[in-house]
Write a protein that holds these residues in place. Sequence first.
Motif, PDB file in Angstrom:
ATOM      1  N   LEU A  12      -9.878   3.504 -40.475  1.00  0.00           N
ATOM      2  CA  LEU A  12     -10.607   3.409 -39.219  1.00  0.00           C
ATOM      3  C   LEU A  12     -10.335   4.624 -38.354  1.00  0.00           C
ATOM      4  O   LEU A  12      -9.175   5.010 -38.146  1.00  0.00           O
ATOM      5  N   SER A  13     -11.400   5.219 -37.831  1.00  0.00           N
ATOM      6  CA  SER A  13     -11.274   6.285 -36.847  1.00  0.00           C
ATOM      7  C   SER A  13     -11.126   5.655 -35.462  1.00  0.00           C
ATOM      8  O   SER A  13     -11.408   4.471 -35.264  1.00  0.00           O
ATOM      9  N   ASN A  48     -19.592  -5.122 -42.169  1.00  0.00           N
ATOM     10  CA  ASN A  48     -20.389  -4.141 -42.920  1.00  0.00           C
ATOM     11  C   ASN A  48     -21.173  -3.218 -41.995  1.00  0.00           C
ATOM     12  O   ASN A  48     -22.145  -2.585 -42.424  1.00  0.00           O
ATOM     13  N   ASP A  49     -20.758  -3.114 -40.733  1.00  0.00           N
ATOM     14  CA  ASP A  49     -21.403  -2.200 -39.788  1.00  0.00           C
ATOM     15  C   ASP A  49     -21.359  -0.767 -40.332  1.00  0.00           C
ATOM     16  O   ASP A  49     -20.407  -0.358 -41.015  1.00  0.00           O
ATOM     17  N   ALA A  50     -22.379   0.003 -39.992  1.00  0.00           N
ATOM     18  CA  ALA A  50     -22.505   1.366 -40.516  1.00  0.00           C
ATOM     19  C   ALA A  50     -21.311   2.256 -40.132  1.00  0.00           C
ATOM     20  O   ALA A  50     -20.904   3.118 -40.916  1.00  0.00           O
ATOM     21  N   ALA A  51     -20.742   2.045 -38.957  1.00  0.00           N
ATOM     22  CA  ALA A  51     -19.607   2.875 -38.523  1.00  0.00           C
ATOM     23  C   ALA A  51     -18.364   2.606 -39.365  1.00  0.00           C
ATOM     24  O   ALA A  51     -17.628   3.536 -39.739  1.00  0.00           O
ATOM     25  N   ILE A  52     -18.113   1.334 -39.681  1.00  0.00           N
ATOM     26  CA  ILE A  52     -16.972   1.008 -40.549  1.00  0.00           C
ATOM     27  C   ILE A  52     -17.229   1.540 -41.955  1.00  0.00           C
ATOM     28  O   ILE A  52     -16.322   2.088 -42.600  1.00  0.00           O
ATOM     29  N   ALA A  53     -18.455   1.396 -42.427  1.00  0.00           N
ATOM     30  CA  ALA A  53     -18.798   1.899 -43.763  1.00  0.00           C
ATOM     31  C   ALA A  53     -18.620   3.412 -43.844  1.00  0.00           C
ATOM     32  O   ALA A  53     -18.156   3.940 -44.868  1.00  0.00           O
ATOM     33  N   ALA A  54     -18.945   4.135 -42.773  1.00  0.00           N
ATOM     34  CA  ALA A  54     -18.796   5.596 -42.776  1.00  0.00           C
ATOM     35  C   ALA A  54     -17.339   6.005 -42.885  1.00  0.00           C
ATOM     36  O   ALA A  54     -17.006   7.040 -43.474  1.00  0.00           O
ATOM     37  N   ASP A  55     -16.430   5.210 -42.314  1.00  0.00           N
ATOM     38  CA  ASP A  55     -14.990   5.487 -42.424  1.00  0.00           C
ATOM     39  C   ASP A  55     -14.438   5.117 -43.799  1.00  0.00           C
ATOM     40  O   ASP A  55     -13.318   5.531 -44.146  1.00  0.00           O
ATOM     41  N   ASN A  56     -15.206   4.321 -44.565  1.00  0.00           N
ATOM     42  CA  ASN A  56     -14.694   3.777 -45.827  1.00  0.00           C
ATOM     43  C   ASN A  56     -15.698   3.979 -46.958  1.00  0.00           C
ATOM     44  O   ASN A  56     -16.230   3.002 -47.516  1.00  0.00           O
ATOM     45  N   PRO A  57     -15.981   5.226 -47.330  1.00  0.00           N
ATOM     46  CA  PRO A  57     -16.951   5.477 -48.408  1.00  0.00           C
ATOM     47  C   PRO A  57     -16.505   4.836 -49.719  1.00  0.00           C
ATOM     48  O   PRO A  57     -15.330   4.898 -50.089  1.00  0.00           O
ATOM     49  N   GLY A  58     -17.462   4.197 -50.388  1.00  0.00           N
ATOM     50  CA  GLY A  58     -17.180   3.572 -51.684  1.00  0.00           C
ATOM     51  C   GLY A  58     -16.592   2.182 -51.600  1.00  0.00           C
ATOM     52  O   GLY A  58     -16.394   1.531 -52.630  1.00  0.00           O
ATOM     53  N   VAL A  59     -16.304   1.693 -50.397  1.00  0.00           N
ATOM     54  CA  VAL A  59     -15.725   0.360 -50.235  1.00  0.00           C
ATOM     55  C   VAL A  59     -16.842  -0.639 -49.943  1.00  0.00           C
ATOM     56  O   VAL A  59     -17.705  -0.397 -49.088  1.00  0.00           O
TER      57      VAL A  59
END
Length: 363
Positions: free
Chosen positions: A146-147, A163-174
Amino acid sequence: MNRNVLSRRALVGVAVAALALAGCGGGDDDSDTGTDTGTDASAGATDYSNLSGELKATGASFPDAYYQEVITEFKGVASKLTVTYNATGSGQGKKDFGANLNDFAGSDSTVKDTDGVAAGSYLYVPTVAAPITVSFNVSGVDKLQLSADTLAKIFQTDIKKWNDAAIAADNPGVTLPDKNITVAHRADGSGTTNNFTKYLVAAAPETWKLKSGDTVDWPASTQGAQKNSGVAQLIKSTDGAIGYVDFSDAKASGLKFAAIKNKDGQFVEASLDGATAALNGATIKDDLTYDPLNAAGATTYPITAPTYILVRPSYPDAAKKDAVKGFVTYILTEGQALAPEVDFAPLPDGLKTKALAQLDKIQ
């Protein structure tokens, strides 16, 4: 009892015996022949056996595991002095101190005008430091990054789904679930809250809107619990939960915690090494307060919090003064070796020396 207690006591006994023998050598010694109460911090005192009476303390739950370990060990060298520490939270500890209901207070935050503590009635003594973890419980997710901006949005409930886009951006491939986020926080006045929100003010200034303090106005949809242990239990029992918990309680509860993006752009998981790196980069003020939050460095864990004991510049009698100075001296000397065993980072040598010198101001 901690598995290392017996061996540690044996080593302490050897050290004390060696010091005693060294003190007996040479009849021409010019040292002070007065009674040694074991409370002269500048002399590195090791004899606490003459301390007696009772010390009562309240305050921060963040360092509670450490203080309880120190109290247990201290009893072995100061059998006539009883020390109790009740983890009521930093806010209550400061209020108790201002009302003369305790002999010293534990606090992870500095004194504010609203705490009921008179100016000039206290001294800060730093003791240890530790990470504040961002602990989570999300089925199917074992690792999380998390940023600061994402973290701020989660805790002020701008982000509501895992599954918000901001969390997904911090966690590629998860793979993140379509699950509601439950934000867990302290319900009581807390230095842990103060330091966590101070971090967000520093690291996400354009995003975080709830300011900082021992208490903040959390959104109504969030859930509160008492003490770090209460927040840990709330997270553990709630699928989809996330909250801030001290390192010791998070580990003891078996929680997973996120790697946080630090000032150098590295995702770093909470650890004592990361906390030590933050300590080494902190600037120490004249009153011995310091701020390791959001410190620079590739290996720094960015949510590293200090903790302090508030002592009085004067006590009503010599026995009480000696007891307070003796116990806090033990924390800053022999007690520092106990810190990593209960998941706290010892003070750097320079800060420890200044903290010991602070005790010489007590009358």
